[in-house]
Design a protein around this motif. Structure first.
Motif, PDB file in Angstrom:
ATOM      1  N   GLU A 155       0.811  -1.225   0.000  1.00  0.00           N
ATOM      2  CA  GLU A 155       0.000   0.000   0.000  1.00  0.00           C
ATOM      3  C   GLU A 155       0.842   1.272   0.000  1.00  0.00           C
ATOM      4  O   GLU A 155       0.306   2.364  -0.171  1.00  0.00           O
ATOM      5  N   ASP A 179      -0.133   4.299   5.466  1.00  0.00           N
ATOM      6  CA  ASP A 179      -0.012   3.966   4.053  1.00  0.00           C
ATOM      7  C   ASP A 179       0.933   4.901   3.307  1.00  0.00           C
ATOM      8  O   ASP A 179       1.224   4.672   2.129  1.00  0.00           O
ATOM      9  N   HIS A 207      -5.810  -3.425   5.540  1.00  0.00           N
ATOM     10  CA  HIS A 207      -6.813  -3.500   4.485  1.00  0.00           C
ATOM     11  C   HIS A 207      -7.315  -4.934   4.338  1.00  0.00           C
ATOM     12  O   HIS A 207      -6.646  -5.887   4.736  1.00  0.00           O
TER      13      HIS A 207
END
Length: 262
Positions: A155, A179, A207
């Motif tokens: 990410e 992130d 996530h």
């Protein structure tokens, strides 16, 4: 200080004190805490097996230090005959921190280890339940050739950063837990003219795709005969899945009864 090496496991604030993990918004607080504790215990399980290395568990707020104490006790109990776990309590220290933005806590943890006199410092997320011993040991080894290492996530974050004590100026420039931590770290290092070495890509649970990746990793480990990696996470996810299936079945049965006029 018993070792020149240290691994710091940085735990996110458990509930309510910072932005919740997107993947965990589908769970209530009780389920979320149980899953995060499983992530952490599995991560500690692997890190504990790295030889000649101290461990710091950085928690915020400090009241959550019970997580660290419980995890250490559980691992010692599960592995009574392994030297790595017999010495775990003496190698492990729980460090309470004030609730603060994650990048500020990263700097605080790195600076804490520098003041303590460690030469090779690895700061990593406490939520990488399928991390392997070799990943952590290799990160410490890389520091013999590179003063700064970064472990990127898919990410764009960092699940791990490494710092050698002869480069203390980088402590406030590198971070984990968001992130954008890889971008933020590399840009800050570049501005100061500092170079770094990247290590293998991995994840820091945040996530839904990370959960799917974890499941694949655990399944692969079982296929290759590894029955230990991700054990707590596997158990909790299986339990949640069974709960979900029971609720789905109950709802389906209710709809059938309604359709039949019962």
């Amino acid at each position: 200080m018993a070792s020149r090496n240290v691994v710091i496991l940085q735990l996110r604030n458990p509930v309510g004190k910072e932005e919740p993990l997107p993947v965990l918004r589908v769970y209530d607080d009780i389920h979320m805490l149980r899953l995060k504790r499983a992530f952490f215990e599995d991560t500690l399980h692997q890190v504990a097996r790295v030889e000649n290395t101290d461990i710091k568990i950085a928690v915020a707020p400090p009241a959550r230090s019970v997580w660290g104490k419980d995890a250490v006790a559980n691992l010692v109990r599960r592995h009574p005959d392994e030297r790595a776990f017999a010495t775990l309590a003496s190698r492990c220290e729980i460090v309470g921190q004030a609730v603060a933005p994650i990048h500020e806590r990263s700097a605080e943890n790195l600076e804490f280890a520098l003041r303590a006199g460690y030469k090779n410092i690895v700061l990593m997320s406490g939520y990488v339940p399928t991390v392997r011993i070799e990943q952590v040991a290799d990160a410490l080894q890389y520091l013999s050739q590179h003063p700064i290492i970064l472990g990127p996530t898919i990410e764009g974050g960092c699940y791990l950063v490494g710092l050698r004590s002869d480069c203390p100026e980088a402590a406030s420039l590198i971070s984990i837990g968001t992130d954008s931590s890889y971008k933020d770290s590399t840009e800050a290092l570049a501005r100061e003219g500092l170079t770094w070495q990247e290590i293998d890509l991995s994840y820091d649970v945040s996530h839904q795709e990370d959960i799917e990746f974890i499941v694949r990793e655990i399944n692969h480990a079982r296929f290759t005969g590894d029955e230990e990696i991700g054990l707590c996470t596997e158990s909790i996810l299986s339990e949640f899945m069974n709960e979900s299936e029971k609720k789905t079945q109950a709802a389906s049965n209710g709809r059938k009864r309604t359709a039949n006029g019962e």
